[in-house]
Write a protein that holds these residues in place. Sequence first.
Motif, PDB file in Angstrom:
ATOM      1  N   GLU A 106       0.836  -1.175   0.022  1.00 34.69           N
ATOM      2  CA  GLU A 106      -0.050  -0.137   0.160  1.00 34.69           C
ATOM      3  C   GLU A 106       1.138   1.265   0.088  1.00 34.69           C
ATOM      4  OE1 GLU A 106      -3.295   0.062   3.066  1.00 34.69           O
ATOM      5  OE2 GLU A 106      -2.478  -2.089   3.499  1.00 34.69           O
ATOM      6  N   TYR A 116      -0.363  15.267  -7.317  1.00 31.13           N
ATOM      7  CA  TYR A 116      -0.341  14.021  -8.106  1.00 31.13           C
ATOM      8  C   TYR A 116      -1.490  12.991  -7.657  1.00 31.13           C
ATOM      9  CZ  TYR A 116       2.591  12.767  -4.237  1.00 31.13           C
ATOM     10  OH  TYR A 116       3.016  12.764  -2.932  1.00 31.13           O
ATOM     11  N   ASP A 117      -2.215  12.403  -8.786  1.00 27.88           N
ATOM     12  CA  ASP A 117      -3.152  11.558  -8.607  1.00 27.88           C
ATOM     13  C   ASP A 117      -2.673  10.375  -7.932  1.00 27.88           C
ATOM     14  OD1 ASP A 117      -5.638  10.088  -9.022  1.00 27.88           O
ATOM     15  OD2 ASP A 117      -5.265  10.152 -11.281  1.00 27.88           O
ATOM     16  N   THR A 118      -3.171  10.323  -6.703  1.00 26.17           N
ATOM     17  CA  THR A 118      -2.971   9.215  -5.730  1.00 26.17           C
ATOM     18  C   THR A 118      -3.572   7.853  -6.197  1.00 26.17           C
ATOM     19  OG1 THR A 118      -4.764   9.639  -4.214  1.00 26.17           O
ATOM     20  CG2 THR A 118      -2.394  10.459  -3.583  1.00 26.17           C
ATOM     21  N   ILE A 119      -4.880   8.055  -6.787  1.00 24.14           N
ATOM     22  CA  ILE A 119      -5.459   6.864  -7.168  1.00 24.14           C
ATOM     23  C   ILE A 119      -4.845   6.156  -8.329  1.00 24.14           C
ATOM     24  CG2 ILE A 119      -7.617   5.853  -8.440  1.00 24.14           C
ATOM     25  CD1 ILE A 119      -9.005   8.113  -6.555  1.00 24.14           C
ATOM     26  N   LYS A 120      -4.175   7.102  -9.290  1.00 21.58           N
ATOM     27  CA  LYS A 120      -3.500   6.605 -10.523  1.00 21.58           C
ATOM     28  C   LYS A 120      -2.209   5.735 -10.030  1.00 21.58           C
ATOM     29  CE  LYS A 120      -2.263   7.952 -15.134  1.00 21.58           C
ATOM     30  NZ  LYS A 120      -2.352   8.766 -16.034  1.00 21.58           N
ATOM     31  N   ASP A 122      -1.620   4.506  -7.102  1.00 25.88           N
ATOM     32  CA  ASP A 122      -1.866   3.329  -6.477  1.00 25.88           C
ATOM     33  C   ASP A 122      -2.262   2.201  -7.355  1.00 25.88           C
ATOM     34  OD1 ASP A 122      -2.616   1.843  -3.965  1.00 25.88           O
ATOM     35  OD2 ASP A 122      -4.822   2.021  -4.431  1.00 25.88           O
ATOM     36  N   SER A 123      -3.074   2.503  -8.362  1.00 27.24           N
ATOM     37  CA  SER A 123      -3.362   1.333  -9.376  1.00 27.24           C
ATOM     38  C   SER A 123      -1.911   0.911 -10.366  1.00 27.24           C
ATOM     39  CB  SER A 123      -4.203   1.803 -10.501  1.00 27.24           C
ATOM     40  OG  SER A 123      -3.916   2.835 -11.305  1.00 27.24           O
ATOM     41  N   HIS A 126      -0.066  -1.343  -7.659  1.00 29.49           N
ATOM     42  CA  HIS A 126      -0.682  -2.815  -7.559  1.00 29.49           C
ATOM     43  C   HIS A 126      -0.371  -3.470  -8.618  1.00 29.49           C
ATOM     44  CE1 HIS A 126      -2.527  -2.487  -3.694  1.00 29.49           C
ATOM     45  NE2 HIS A 126      -3.326  -1.204  -4.073  1.00 29.49           N
TER      46      HIS A 126
END
Length: 161
Positions: A106, A116-120, A122-123, A126
Amino acid sequence: MKQFFPFFICILFSSCQYFEKQVPSEKELLQKELKSINWKEVDEYPSVPECDKITDKAVRQQCFFEVMSNLIEEKLNVDTLSILYPELDTIEVKVTVFPNATMKFEPQFRKDSVAYDTIKIDSILHARLVDFPKINPAIKRGVPVKTQFILPVILKAKDKK
């Protein structure tokens, strides 16, 4: 002699109470043992095959952290993460090693991470952080346990040609 025998029996049975000792209950023993255990530390840290030969606990732990950091850096440096976010030079990754030797990664973002885009990110993490070598879980009192730690991962900027 006949009088001495009953007297001896009475003394024998009455003196047994002096030899009785108070036996603590099972719950008391369990509570005492649980209080004596340091739950913040493990007996053996997680390990990878490269570090299994090391006997010193601190050196073995350092070896594991270095190997894991290097593996994560290698997997992330083949991606466009450093190109998409050149200002992002280090990511802190929370690594969880479960008792069954599986791992979970994580990213840990600062509170001010709106640049910055934390979701991007993160993906991307992963998708890239898969297929790791066999990890031996941490051991506490002979039992595999879950451990968590945060590794700083340095992202190397790619050369633009």
